[in-house]
Design an enzyme around this catalytic site. Structure first.
Site, PDB file in Angstrom:
ATOM      1  N   ASN A 200       0.864  -1.193   0.000  1.00  0.00           N
ATOM      2  CA  ASN A 200       0.000   0.000   0.000  1.00  0.00           C
ATOM      3  C   ASN A 200       0.893   1.233   0.000  1.00  0.00           C
ATOM      4  OD1 ASN A 200      -1.789   2.070   0.502  1.00  0.00           O
ATOM      5  ND2 ASN A 200      -2.953   0.934   2.020  1.00  0.00           N
ATOM      6  N   CYS A 205      -5.292   1.148  -0.982  1.00  0.00           N
ATOM      7  CA  CYS A 205      -5.848  -0.192  -0.785  1.00  0.00           C
ATOM      8  C   CYS A 205      -7.043  -0.431  -1.699  1.00  0.00           C
ATOM      9  CB  CYS A 205      -6.212  -0.427   0.674  1.00  0.00           C
ATOM     10  SG  CYS A 205      -7.060   0.953   1.447  1.00  0.00           S
ATOM     11  N   HIS A 452     -10.935   1.575   4.593  1.00  0.00           N
ATOM     12  CA  HIS A 452      -9.980   0.602   4.092  1.00  0.00           C
ATOM     13  C   HIS A 452     -10.720  -0.365   3.168  1.00  0.00           C
ATOM     14  CE1 HIS A 452      -6.398  -1.764   4.107  1.00  0.00           C
ATOM     15  NE2 HIS A 452      -6.989  -2.814   4.640  1.00  0.00           N
ATOM     16  N   ASP A 469      -5.590  -8.504   1.669  1.00  0.00           N
ATOM     17  CA  ASP A 469      -5.614  -7.253   2.422  1.00  0.00           C
ATOM     18  C   ASP A 469      -4.237  -6.605   2.294  1.00  0.00           C
ATOM     19  OD1 ASP A 469      -5.823  -5.191   4.167  1.00  0.00           O
ATOM     20  OD2 ASP A 469      -6.551  -6.358   5.859  1.00  0.00           O
TER      21      ASP A 469
END
Length: 1114
Positions: A200, A205, A452, A469
């Site tokens: 990131n 993200c 997020h 993630d």
């Protein structure tokens, strides 16, 4: 026990879920003033699940003068927490509030903890109006606090009638539930899952989750690999190559992959990358770009083949035979979440038939106005169906974006042929089976202004799901990917079942935002095999080379403890650097030759390496150690002894360097004979001092290194003058002045050397620097800017090139000036005025640069308000080289004696507002403002009288008396409004009342709380007058059409609570009480929806700006 507040309200209109960030305005001192606070933890220590409430009572709230304030520490789940607030806002006009890990500075490297929590400001008059916001966050060293920068408007908090501040006391609560967290740092995604994540680079993200989703559509990946690129392309300049490179690394790398090359290929600067955009927006723009780049290549049309479907818009008349249809294509479908329980309900709504009748009849060609049915049906669906769930909506009542966190279900298998093909148009191909399997779920966690993104994907459509993630990939079960992403509310188990405390209810802010389905009949084609032969050879070679270089660096890093870096400075380096790269000291060690040598190697063997490198035989080399002196200079200190040279490189480094870094810095001394061949170094006794010499030429303003000499401590400078003249190329009898360069930080110290004193008496030692120059000739008439060494070194030390920008164009450098940090205020503005060709420097006003926000500071520099240029350029602990200028119409000292006010003039008869800037001496009164305004505005009649009001959040707080001084009036937060005093107000009879009349509506998302809007005004009400009579006058005053006015409701409001009035009610009877905080807290309220166009002058009344649209520039 303190009872819980009601379940959370959806109060996300102006929140930002972010770590609090002082960088906007520089690091702040950490001292706080907890003396006036009281706090209590309202829960026993419970192991599992650990959750508790903490209540913080803050006294003398409005008198707090620290920028930020911490609560006492409280413990939940075995962890220490505290609340952090910014009473006047963290650079916003809202209260800012965060949950903070109290001991983050002392926790071990790589710590991480996860908590769901809510923060509340308690309403002490009506508990139900308490403001509560909840969220969740994984806390770590980089983000050790998290919460809401815009928790609630300061205007509401400090408004004494609202109930948030009572007796100047504010009560804040935190409900915290700590969840277990997996160790983030030791997790090896490739080893555990076979997949790697994406790094990131700020707030990207949202991009990472989309890229992972696209990568895991193998047909798409294959098409990207087949886009033609060449070895001459640069990834940062070519979207196809950057995407190929990224996908290749995702496929073959063992660690997470960076996206910087890709964002560079988009033409994004770092500011763009850090601005959170919308996945859907990025998806469309990226696909359009790729579609464009694929034209004319072997993969042309891939984007359409994968993602394009078609629907038919139709309008069909009911009473005549007429039908209009239009075919349209789509790459994704936007489905409603609000009011729909699942995907099928959204599709039902999508194809819902609308009847066009009454005022809304359809105009059919040749048939005139007709009753009709209007709708949408699908002609075909694409193999890969992308569904965008409308989690974000514009709320017209609240004039803001809100996030819909309602529960919304989506199936693992989606049948779009259901109920006999109810979604399909008549011409749809019924032989195609529209049965879809869920491939990926993109999740948004957080609020409307931030949060997020991550994705749940099953790459092969098998049962195993994976969570992507950012850098971390984990295996997940189907429940986590499906049900837990439906949204809605979650109730945590009771912590203390014996107590009568209401359960923790949290809105689930993590929920699905985009779904990708793959048609079962196309599964084999889309989930195809992609291997190395699909990747162009030049790409394979390039990327393998990159991987090898990366591996080499990694290996070097891993083996670093076995090696020492030796940096060798020589005469040649001094000659090359002094006067160009550096002026002070002798060398920049980062620019000299460095050797990477194994620590076990004997130093004598290293000397052989040096002999090979420079052609200097070992016996002619002498190495000196450098030392950092107390005055922060860095000089050769002493030669290595024979015993030290017999040691290993590693041992020697430890001798030289107590700081224990991996470098050994040396100076190589080589002496040359008459034939310019190296000779053995002379023996060095304690009496011998090694000195370095620099020559200064005032006419060229030039300093250069000319050599070094050994001198005897008892010797005198006069004995070496001939040698120095020879070094300089002067005649042997040239008179010269000598100076010692002693130090340069924080200021320059350069002292004259007495040529008749011994070197020892002048306190000269090994490694010292002597600067010399020709003696200035008396009466030569030559004028030099810097006639001697000290003045030149002073100039070099303080010179500063400043980039000037016009305050109107704060992003563009306009010109540069070389100035001195010691220049005073007058010097700087004179230089700027001279450059701009202005005679009067006092009309130049300067503004400093905020290094953190990269913007001009809000307040300009006052006339002679700083001593030196260096003070103008410093911002907290950062120094910038940017100043902003503006040219004023009057001199700055004169302007500073004036007060500038922005006044909004409301015309009596026209519906218009004009902003006037009034500039008057600070000692002036409101009466002077009104007199000045009368000369600028159009009055309804010549004898009209004006008044000045203070308006804040759509309420009138004050009518300014004519004799009030303007110096203390603040127009930054309040709106100053000027208006004519109506005739009826001038002729009040004893029992007439002048009341406040405000517009309001009830906010459904804030527990029906009253929200004021629009322009407040005064109204005279007469004794015995009914509401029906008052309404007639209000309608006339506001010129509202009958149809609309009929919908309005009228209420008496006191402290924000409405009592609705009937037409027969006597209005004046309501306005008798005097026991309220201020007149503005009792008013006649007009309840209706806010459909007026927003005026631009209301910009300071809490209007929101929205995100920039995504742009890919290449």
């Amino acid at each position: 026990m303190t009872l819980m507040t009601p379940p959370p309200l959806d109060q996300e209109d102006d929140e930002m879920l972010v770590p609090h960030n002082d960088l906007v305005d520089g690091p702040q001192p950490m001292e706080v003033a907890p003396a006036e606070t009281a706090s209590a933890v309202d829960a026993q220590s419970v192991d599992d699940p650990p959750s508790a409430r903490f209540t913080w009572t803050i006294d003398s709230f409005s008198r707090l003068n620290s920028k930020k304030l911490y609560s006492d520490i409280f413990v939940v789940g075995g962890y220490k927490w505290r609340i952090l607030i910014f009473p006047k806002g963290n650079n916003v006009d809202h209260l800012s509030m965060y949950l903070d890990v109290a001991d983050s500075a002392t926790l071990p490297y790589g710590w991480s903890r996860y908590a769901q929590f809510s923060l509340s400001v308690v309403n002490q008059i009506h508990q139900k109006y308490s403001i509560r916001k909840d969220t969740q966050h994984q806390f770590n060293a980089r983000e050790s606090d998290w919460g809401f920068t815009s928790f609630m408007p300061l205007g509401e908090l400090y408004d004494p009638g609202r109930g948030y501040l009572v007796n100047d006391t504010c009560i804040v609560e935190a409900d915290v539930a700590v969840r277990r967290v997996i160790d983030y740092w030791s997790h090896d995604s490739k080893k555990e899952t076979g997949y790697v994540g994406l790094k990131n680079q700020g707030a990207t993200c949202y991009m990472n989750s989309l890229l992972q989703t696209l990568y895991h559509i193998p047909y798409f990946r294959k098409a990207v690999y087949h886009m033609p690129t060449t070895e001459n392309d640069m990834p940062s300049g070519s979207i196809p190559l950057a995407l190929q490179s990224l996908f290749y690394k995702l496929q073959y790398s063992d660690t997470s992959v960076a996206t910087k090359e890709l964002t560079k290929s988009f033409g994004w600067d770092t500011y763009d990358s850090f601005m959170q955009h919308d996945v859907q927006e990025l998806n469309r723009v990226l696909c359009e770009k790729l579609e464009d780049k694929m034209k004319g290549t072997v993969v042309e049309g891939t984007i359409q083949q994968l993602f394009e479907g078609h629907h038919m818009n139709y309008i069909e008349c009911i009473n005549v035979d007429y039908k209009s249809t239009r075919k349209e294509s789509f790459y994704d479908l936007q489905l409603d979440v609000k009011g729909c329980r699942d995907v099928y309900a959204s599709f039902d709504k999508y194809v819902e038939v609308e009847r066009l009748e009454g005022d809304n009849k359809y105009h059919a060609e040749q048939h005139g106005l007709q009753d009709a049915r209007k709708g949408v049906l699908f002609i075909d669906f694409p193999p890969v169906l992308q569904l965008q769930l409308k989690r974000f909506e514009y709320d017209f009542m609240r004039d803001t974006m809100v996030k819909i966190n309602d529960r919304y279900e989506f199936p693992l298998q989606l049948d779009l042929d259901r109920e006999d093909g109810k979604y399909l148009s008549p011409e749809a191909d019924r032989s195609v089976r529209n049965l879809y399997m869920l491939h990926s779920v993109l999740v948004h966690s957080g609020g409307v202004h931030g949060g997020h993104y991550y994705a749940y994907i099953r790459p092969t459509l098998a049962d195993q799901w994976f969570k992507f993630d950012d850098e971390r990939v984990t295996k997940e079960d189907v429940k986590r990917a499906l049900e837990e992403q439906y949204g809605g509310e979650e109730e945590l188990p009771q912590t203390n079942p014996g107590f009568n405390n209401s359960p923790f209810k949290f809105t689930k802010y993590s929920n699905a935002y985009m779904l990708v389905y793959i048609r079962e009949s196309d599964k084999e084609k889309i989930i195809c095999n992609v291997d190395e032969k699909d990747i162009a050879e030049h790409l394979r070679i390039r990327l393998k080379k990159e991987q090898e270089e990366k591996e080499q660096k990694r290996k070097e890093k891993a083996e670093a403890h076995l090696y020492t870096i030796i940096k060798v400075a020589r005469n040649e380096d001094l000659l090359e650097q002094i006067g160009k790269d550096i002026y002070f000291d002798l060398v920049d060690h980062d620019k000299v030759r460095s050797f990477r040598i194994q620590k076990q190697m004997p130093f004598n063997l290293f000397k052989e390496e040096v002999a090979k490198e420079y052609g200097i035989p070992v016996q002619f080399q002498r190495f000196w150690l450098w030392a950092k002196r107390q005055n922060h200079t860095y000089r050769p200190n002493r030669p290595l002894t024979p015993q030290e040279e017999a040691q290993s490189v590693g041992q020697l480094r430890e001798v030289s360097n107590k700081a224990n870094n991996a470098e050994l810095k040396l100076f190589l001394e080589v002496e040359f004979g008459q034939d310019l061949r190296p000779i053995p170094p002379p023996e060095k006794t304690k009496e011998d001092i090694l000195l370095f010499f620099k020559l200064y030429d005032p006419s060229k303003e030039e300093l250069r290194f000319v050599g070094r000499l050994f001198v005897k401590g008892i010797g005198k400078p006069v004995e070496i003058l001939t040698k120095l003249n020879k070094m300089a190329g002067f005649s042997s009898d040239q008179e010269i002045e000598l100076y010692e360069e002693i130090k340069f930080e924080p200021n320059v110290m350069c002292e004259h050397i007495d040529k008749k004193l011994t070197f020892r008496a002048s306190q000269l030692e090994d490694g010292d620097i002597i600067c010399f120059q020709k003696c200035p000739q008396v009466g030569s008439g030559a004028q030099h800017r810097y006639p001697d060494v000290p003045s030149f070194l002073e100039y070099v030390h303080n010179r500063q090139v400043v980039r000037f920008r016009s305050l109107e164009k704060p992003k563009e450098d306009e010109f540069c000036l070389e100035l001195s940090k010691l220049h005073n205020y007058d010097d700087v503005v004179e230089r700027v005025a001279h450059h701009l060709g202005f005679d009067d420097p006092s009309k130049i006003r300067l503004t400093s640069h905020n290094c953190y926000s990269q913007q001009p500071k809000p307040q300009p520099i006052k006339y002679r308000g700083v001593d030196h240029l260096s003070d103008m350029l410093v911002h907290y602990n950062q120094t910038s080289d940017i100043l902003y200028y503006e040219v004023l119409d009057i001199p700055l000292p004169e302007l500073q004696g004036l007060k500038t006010l922005k006044v909004a003039f409301h015309h009596a008869n026209k519906d218009e507002v004009v902003i006037h800037t009034i500039r008057l001496p600070k000692q002036s009164t409101v009466g002077d403002v009104i007199n000045d305004l009368k000369t600028k505005v159009e009055l309804s009649h010549p004898s009209a009288e004006l008044r000045l009001l203070e308006v804040f959040y759509h309420k009138i707080y004050k009518i300014f008396p004519h004799n009030e001084k303007i110096e203390n009036i603040n127009d930054q937060y309040w709106t100053l409004r000027a208006e004519e005093i109506p005739e009826e107000e001038k002729n009040l009879v004893p029992n007439d009342r002048l009341i406040h009349v405000y517009h309001f509506m009830k906010d459904p998302a804030q527990n029906q709380q009253v929200q004021n809007f629009g322009e407040p005004f005064f109204l005279v009400i007469h004794e015995g007058e009914t509401l029906a009579e008052v309404k007639v006058r209000i309608q006339k005053k506001l010129q509202v059409p009958d149809e609309e006015f009929a919908k309005w409701k009228f209420a008496f409001l006191s402290l924000g609570r409405p009592e609705y009035l009937q037409d027969s009610d006597i209005v004046s009877s309501r306005f008798q009480r005097r026991d309220v905080y201020g007149a503005w807290e009792q008013y006649l309220g007009l309840e209706h929806s806010d459909n007026a166009p927003k005026r631009s002058f209301a910009a300071n009344q809490n209007r929101h700006t929205f995100e920039k649209p995504v742009k890919i520039y290449n």
